[in-house]
Write an enzyme that holds these catalytic residues in place. Structure first.
Site, short mmCIF file in Angstrom:
data_model
loop_
_atom_site.label_atom_id
_atom_site.label_comp_id
_atom_site.label_asym_id
_atom_site.label_seq_id
_atom_site.Cartn_x
_atom_site.Cartn_y
_atom_site.Cartn_z
N TYR A 254 0.82 -1.22 0.00
CA TYR A 254 0.00 0.00 0.00
C TYR A 254 0.86 1.27 0.00
O TYR A 254 0.36 2.36 -0.28
CB TYR A 254 -0.94 0.03 1.21
CG TYR A 254 -2.07 -1.00 1.14
CD1 TYR A 254 -2.16 -1.87 0.07
CD2 TYR A 254 -3.00 -1.10 2.15
CE1 TYR A 254 -3.17 -2.82 0.00
CE2 TYR A 254 -4.02 -2.04 2.09
CZ TYR A 254 -4.09 -2.90 1.01
OH TYR A 254 -5.09 -3.83 0.95
N ASP B 273 -3.26 -18.22 1.15
CA ASP B 273 -4.41 -18.89 0.53
C ASP B 273 -4.95 -19.99 1.45
O ASP B 273 -6.16 -20.15 1.62
CB ASP B 273 -4.05 -19.43 -0.86
CG ASP B 273 -2.66 -20.02 -0.93
OD1 ASP B 273 -1.88 -19.83 0.02
OD2 ASP B 273 -2.33 -20.68 -1.93
N ASP C 271 -11.32 -8.85 7.26
CA ASP C 271 -12.74 -8.79 6.86
C ASP C 271 -13.36 -10.17 6.89
O ASP C 271 -14.50 -10.35 7.32
CB ASP C 271 -12.87 -8.19 5.45
CG ASP C 271 -13.08 -6.69 5.51
OD1 ASP C 271 -12.69 -6.08 6.53
OD2 ASP C 271 -13.63 -6.11 4.55
#
Ligand code: NAD
Length: 366
Positions: free
Chosen positions: A143, A226, A254
């Protein structure tokens, strides 16, 4: 003991409604202690600040946060401000304040409250007893990495972002996770993609070194992201503390929060610098703002995290958590956690009142 100074940013949308209830819980704690334990000072942030000052965060607001002992934030943003240039969008205030306060570790617990177990999209036997904490690196990684941008390279339009982590950045967030684990079940899962991303190969190596050298009493394991995404759904109870990069943490937090059923229930803490920042994980919920129906529990539980992590007031934090559990057990539900025929539907203020009553009762038992 001097009163703790708390900088309060109610923000936008439902922010002011839920923050009001959380601040009232702080007042209740002072009331039961018989002395002023907290001093709060409010400032505008996000869209509310833009409307008055034409910037999402003023120097005064930042100064207030920096000089406080902790910061409590509601939420920022909303459709009204989505048309603004990127630089003055409400969300810029969030990135700005995290950076200015040096908040490099974001802590998000995912706890299932027994009375809400059926709100989870997962089967009861999978979610019962979930109590995990995700520590997300917050100020580094893809980011923020350079080079970044969209440009023409050899005549081809190309989008670029860079995943970059330095040893000190990894060490400091790893220590936050190990320290937390020591106060919990002494188990850390470090999540990476070390099989294909060199930056996270370093991540794995450094986390392992910090663990072996400084925290031999904590059991460390490594998991590819994953697989972790899958394991969170398959068997979430295997996790205690998860530590991961900014990007992976964004996604996994989330996912972990959804397991618990409601976004209106989950608090968060951002730590690293002198001043910690505490906020619910939900946004400004513009669809229900001003209606008095928002769930204040995530913000109230954020105050419990503040007491625990910034002020070391573990007893008071436990009262708040237990009060929330009791109010839910008594059947009180805001609209987001209400199911037809189960319990009593209440608004934001009544939910806050119920929690404060329960805190008073619990405090009398000490
Ligand atoms: P949101 O979290 O605001 O809302 C998602 C859904 O959950 C909505 O249906 C909302 O009504 C419901 N909800 C959220 N909080 C609730 C609560 N306390 N009680 C009951 N229901 C609740 O996410 P969104 O709709 O994607 O975003 C709305 C705005 O919030 C956007 O402008 C976004 O940028 C901003 N946002 C801010 C933050 C923050 O301040 N940290 C975080 C996420 C989103």
């Amino acid at each position: 003991m001097a009163a703790k100074r708390i900088c309060v940013f109610p923000g936008d949308g439902v922010g002011p409604e839920v923050v009001r209830e959380a601040v009232a819980v702080l007042r209740t704690l002072s009331e039961v202690a018989g002395r002023r334990m907290f001093e709060t000072e409010e400032a505008l942030l996000g869209g509310a600040s833009y409307d008055v000052h034409a910037v999402p965060m003023t120097p005064r607001a930042l100064k207030l946060a920096k000089e406080a002992d902790a910061v409590l934030l509601g939420a920022v943003g909303g459709p009204k401000w989505d048309v603004l240039p990127f630089a003055v969008r409400p969300e810029r205030a969030l990135l700005g304040i995290r950076k200015e306060l040096g908040l490099f570790a974001n802590l998000r617990p995912a706890v299932v409250f027994a009375p809400l177990i059926d709100a989870s999209p997962l089967r009861r036997e999978l979610v019962e007893g979930i109590d995990l904490m995700v520590v997300r690196e917050l100020t580094g990684g893809i980011y923020f990495g350079e080079p970044r941008g969209v440009r023409m390279i050899d005549g081809v339009e190309t989008g670029i972002n860079t995943e970059i982590y330095t040893r000190p950045e990894i060490e400091r967030v790893a220590r936050v996770a190990f320290e937390l684990a020591r106060k919990r079940s002494r188990k850390v899962t470090s999540v990476d993609k070390a099989n294909v991303l060199e930056a996270t190969e370093l991540w794995r190596k450094v986390v392992a070194e910090v663990g072996a050298k400084e925290y031999p009493d904590v059991v460390l394991s490594h998991m590819l992201v994953d697989n972790c995404a899958m394991q969170l759904i398959r068997w979430p109870r295997q996790f205690d503390v998860i530590v991961t990069t900014n990007l992976f943490g964004d996604i996994l937090t989330d996912e972990a929060s959804m397991i618990t059923g409601s976004i209106g229930m989950l608090p968060s803490a951002s730590l690293g610098g002198k001043v910690g920042l505490y906020e619910p994980i939900h946004g400004s919920a513009p669809d229900i703002a001003g209606k008095g129906v928002a769930n204040p529990l995530a913000t109230i539980l954020s105050v419990a995290m503040m007491l625990k992590y910034s002020f070391d007031m573990t007893a008071e934090a436990a009262w708040i958590e237990e009060a929330v559990e009791r109010v839910l057990a008594d059947g009180y539900r805001t609209v987001d956690i209400y199911r037809e025929g189960e319990g009593k539907k209440v608004g934001t203020t009544e939910m806050g009142d119920r929690v404060r009553d329960a805190v008073r009762k619990l405090s009398q038992k000490r």
